[in-house]
Design an enzyme around this catalytic site. Structure first.
Site, short mmCIF file in Angstrom:
data_model
loop_
_atom_site.label_atom_id
_atom_site.label_comp_id
_atom_site.label_asym_id
_atom_site.label_seq_id
_atom_site.Cartn_x
_atom_site.Cartn_y
_atom_site.Cartn_z
N TYR A 110 0.82 -1.20 -0.12
CA TYR A 110 -0.02 0.09 0.14
C TYR A 110 0.98 1.36 0.26
CZ TYR A 110 -4.32 2.74 1.04
OH TYR A 110 -5.28 3.59 1.25
N CYS A 168 -8.84 9.70 1.16
CA CYS A 168 -8.05 8.39 1.17
C CYS A 168 -6.51 8.71 0.74
CB CYS A 168 -8.71 7.54 0.14
SG CYS A 168 -10.55 6.81 0.70
N HIS A 169 -6.47 9.44 -0.40
CA HIS A 169 -4.93 9.62 -1.01
C HIS A 169 -4.62 10.98 -1.21
CE1 HIS A 169 -6.40 5.27 -1.72
NE2 HIS A 169 -5.02 5.08 -1.07
N GLY A 170 -5.66 11.91 -0.83
CA GLY A 170 -5.11 13.24 -0.73
C GLY A 170 -5.47 13.93 -2.19
#
Lengths: 419, 173
Positions: A294, B137-139
């Site tokens: 991840y 979640c991932h910006g």
């Protein structure tokens, strides 16, 4: 091999064995000559077999009470936890069992990396093992979706969306995986079906893994080829079975510790909130065993690039036997590689930590450094060190260092000089 | 090998024909097994949703579920529209004019899939560096027009097919 010479003692046994040589197989497994210097890092094969059987047995039981429907799944898991007799125990064994399975498989893989067990003539064992590892990740991911909590739902959304990064056909593939236009009831249904299937595929691959192992025989801490059977080997039973059993017992203590004292420490509290397609949890984090990958995914500022590197991080392991140019298997005799090995272990642990942290600031920088080093270890370090490194002299047999008091390379060298 | 043997004979024809029919047959069996996983008729039947937007004040937004995905319906203020239109195309990773993202004469209504184009999370409103949406979640940062400005998402948030049934009702799908 002595296998062909095996003749059952009883008349009935002989009659049966002539028709299906199961007893010959049993005798082979019992007498199987094993290097006598196997250490405790070699007990994880047996531990992993235990983990697989535990997951299959508890899983079959859970499936008797679980309902694979988006409206009912969450409640049915709570029903298992509260109403079903010992349901809480069986579910906690199953959910923590997944973590224990990965803990064991990582130790097993890193043991192989240290002692060069993936090298010729054991490449096929290694590749089958990696296939098992891939299936384990698929099974774990789908299993995590089944309780239909918030982490289930959004984990499923993020992971299936990885496929949407594929150019042109990505969106069609994602819709096909979902069976809907988002993660929904059809997705849950098929994940349950596949989650039930995969352990049996793994079981089949385990048989092939062991079969492939029994062709060349076990590698060992010294990493040299040995004559089998010889004074360097012991029969699998009782010598290895008792050692495996002791290690398994220790492992089960840790396992039980998680199950009874902190059954949720490896999970996420968000998964006790029913799935809500309108709200994404603030911090989506996969299970700990997927965190290094991840971190690699997030370290790339490009969607497709991140997905390619993440899958690449696993698939590069498949060509590892051909990237490693060293003739010497065991890192015990490889002073330079041994140091890189431990740096690599730290790198993977660091990536795991970065995967759990938000992808920003110093975490992102370190994740990028870790990702570059991860690939450099395989693409640069392994081929180059294998060619340039001056390895320590390896002993002629296992007995040699054992009889002179431990597998100390210095002693082995002294002995070699005497010879 | 003699010349005779190299010539195509009856047996070669039979082999090729058998393999061909076999492959077609295999394909005919495999396709239903693959296609059954695509969205079924019940899923496809959920393809339109009508939304009453009469209660939405300027500057506010509502979220509705369409085909299992959130759709943001935002009634923008004049300032927000002006801000969206003032952005230079060269600042956008996925250049698209605000005018192309709304219906003519209905500038205040931004109707878009509330799904981050990175990995499908739902972005949070009124967050991020561009006065629009931010995906936790991932910006990924989106602006007031739902266009990607910063972060790993490759494209702007998607505009679904929709129409105004009347002044207060939007039909999505």
């Amino acid at each position: 091999m002595s296998d062909q010479e095996y003749i059952p003692k009883s008349k009935a046994g002989k009659w049966f064995n002539d028709r299906l040589p199961l007893l010959t197989l049993g005798a082979h497994l019992t007498d199987y000559p094993t290097p006598k210097n196997l250490n405790y890092w070699w007990t994880f094969g047996g531990i992993l077999t235990f983990c697989l059987l535990t997951q299959i047995i508890t899983g079959i039981v859970l499936a008797m009470h679980y309902v694979a429907h988006a409206d009912l799944a969450f409640a049915s898991v709570e029903h298992i936890m509260r109403d079903v007799n010992y349901g809480w125990l069986i579910r906690y064994i199953h959910s923590n069992g997944a973590s224990m399975f990965f803990l064991a498989v990582y130790i097993h893989i890193f043991r192989s990396l240290f002692y060069g067990s993936y090298k010729s003539p054991r490449e096929v064992i290694w590749i089958i093992g990696l296939l098992i590892y891939l299936l384990m990740m698929a099974a774990a991911f789908m299993g995590y979706v089944l309780p239909w909590g918030q982490m289930s739902f959004w984990g499923a959304t993020v992971i299936t969306n990885l496929f949407s990064a594929i150019p042109l056909v990505g969106d069609s593939i994602t819709t096909w995986l979902w069976g809907a236009y988002s993660v929904d009831n059809p997705t849950l249904n098929r994940f349950f079906s596949l989650h039930y299937l995969i352990p049996f595929l793994i079981l089949g691959l385990v048989v092939l893994h062991i079969w492939a192992l029994h062709v060349p025989g076990n590698n060992n801490p010294v990493g040299i080829d040995i004559k089998k059977p010889s004074k360097d080997t012991v029969p699998f039973h009782p010598y290895i079975t008792i050692k495996d059993a002791f290690a398994l017992l220790m492992f089960m203590i840790i396992f039980a510790g998680f199950v009874f004292f902190s059954p949720n420490v490896l999970g996420h509290s968000d998964n006790y909130i029913p799935a809500n397609p309108l709200v994404t949890p603030a911090h989506i984090v996969p299970e700990w065993y997927l965190l290094p990958f991840y971190a690699i995914l997030r370290s790339v500022p490009d969607k497709l690039g991140g997905v390619i590197l993440m899958f690449g991080a696993i698939f590069i392991l498949f060509v590892l036997p051909w990237l490693d140019t060293s003739k010497v298997r065991s890192a015990v005799f490889r002073p330079i590689y041994r140091q890189f090995y431990w740096i690599f272990v730290l790198d993977v642990l660091m990536l795991g930590y970065m995967g759990a942290m938000p992808a920003e600031g110093i975490y992102l920088v370190l994740a990028r450094v870790g990702t570059i080093y991860y690939f450099a270890h395989f693409i640069i370090v392994m081929p180059v060190v294998g060619l340039l490194e001056k390895t320590d002299p390896i002993p002629m047999s296992i007995s040699e260092p054992v009889l002179t008091g431990g597998a100390d390379p210095a002693l082995a060298r002294k002995d070699n000089e005497k010879i | 090998m003699s010349k005779e043997e190299k010539k195509v004979n009856r047996r070669d024809f039979l082999f090729t024909a058998s393999y061909t029919i076999g492959a077609v047959g295999l394909g005919a069996v495999v396709w239903p097994l693959v296609h059954q996983m695509n969205p079924d008729k019940a899923q496809q039947a959920l393809a339109t949703t009508e939304v009453d937007v009469s209660q939405v004040e300027p500057g506010n937004s509502i979220t509705v579920l369409w085909r299992g995905k959130p759709v943001f319906l935002k009634r923008r203020t004049q300032e927000e529209i002006a801000e969206a239109r003032a952005v230079s195309m060269s600042d956008l990773p996925d250049p698209q004019k605000d005018e192309e993202r709304v219906k003519d004469g209905k500038d205040e209504w931004l109707v878009m899939l509330g799904v981050c184009t990175h990995l499908g999370c739902v972005p949070l409103k009124d967050k991020g560096d561009y006065n629009g949406w931010f995906c936790p979640c991932h910006g990924s940062h989106y602006d007031v027009s739902g266009r990607i400005r910063k972060g790993p998402a490759p494209t702007n948030m998607e505009i679904p097919k929709y129409e105004f049934v009347d002044n207060n009702t939007i039909k999505i799908g």
